[in-house]
Design an enzyme around this catalytic site. Structure first.
Site, mmCIF file in Angstrom:
data_model
loop_
_atom_site.group_PDB
_atom_site.id
_atom_site.type_symbol
_atom_site.label_atom_id
_atom_site.label_comp_id
_atom_site.label_asym_id
_atom_site.label_seq_id
_atom_site.Cartn_x
_atom_site.Cartn_y
_atom_site.Cartn_z
ATOM 1 C CG ASP A 125 60.402 37.876 22.312
ATOM 2 O OD1 ASP A 125 59.913 38.239 21.230
ATOM 3 O OD2 ASP A 125 61.524 37.347 22.410
ATOM 4 C CG ASP A 143 59.510 36.167 17.189
ATOM 5 O OD1 ASP A 143 60.284 36.754 16.419
ATOM 6 O OD2 ASP A 143 59.584 36.247 18.434
#
Length: 182
Positions: A125, A143
């Site tokens: 991330d 995401d």
């Protein structure tokens, strides 16, 4: 149905979108890994940083503090969901663009994070939005694709619901005219 018809007359015609989003996801993640140190944060705007972190859990680091079993659990879920999405795309008529696009986006995100879990045991991330000192959990392109795909799916459901209600009203008006009721 021939393979050519399957890819031109169904939602599978949007697999190119899933592939492009998957490539963007993987290139951005590997760029972050190559150019940043783990936990390094680069301020981009007053509300946005690039921050390299690992997420061994699911959304918002759900189950991240477990002993490692969650890697295989989330890998299995992503694999099964990906298979179902491809099947649904194959059963979606080409006219149903919005739902097919939403399936393609969700598929790209599921596969993008699946690749990370299988290769590293965690998801990479790096998108870090915040207000003041309150940070939203970091996320990635995969995401984002899942989020946008889910939003389009909800929009499609509302649109279909509105169309169904309109068709029902039209049928009722037609019945009323046919019966001579005024």
């Amino acid at each position: 149905m021939s393979a050519k018809l399957l890819f031109t007359n169904t939602g599978l015609r949007w697999l190119w979108l899933a592939l492009i989003m998957l490539i963007i996801d993987q290139v951005t993640k590997q760029s972050v890994v190559a150019l940043m140190d783990y936990r390094e944060s680069i301020k981009v705007m007053p509300f946005f940083n690039l921050t390299y972190v690992h997420n061994p859990g699911a959304a918002f680091s759900f189950l991240a503090d477990q002993g490692g079993w969650q890697r295989w659990f989330f890998t299995a879920i992503a694999g099964v969901v990906s298979i179902f999405l491809v099947v649904w795309m194959a059963k979606t008529p080409k006219q149903d663009k919005l739902i097919a696009i939403s399936f393609a986006l969700i598929l790209s995100g599921a596969v993008g994070n699946l690749i990370d879990r299988m290769m590293f045991g965690y998801v990479i991330d790096f998108l870090d939005f915040y207000v003041g000192n309150k940070h939203w959990p970091a996320f990635n392109v995969a995401d984002s694709a899942i989020f946008v795909g889910a939003g389009l799916m909800i929009l499609d459901a509302f649109r279909d619901s509105a169309n169904s209600a309109k068709q029902s009203d039209t049928k009722q008006e037609s019945k009323t005219k046919d019966s001579g009721v005024k």
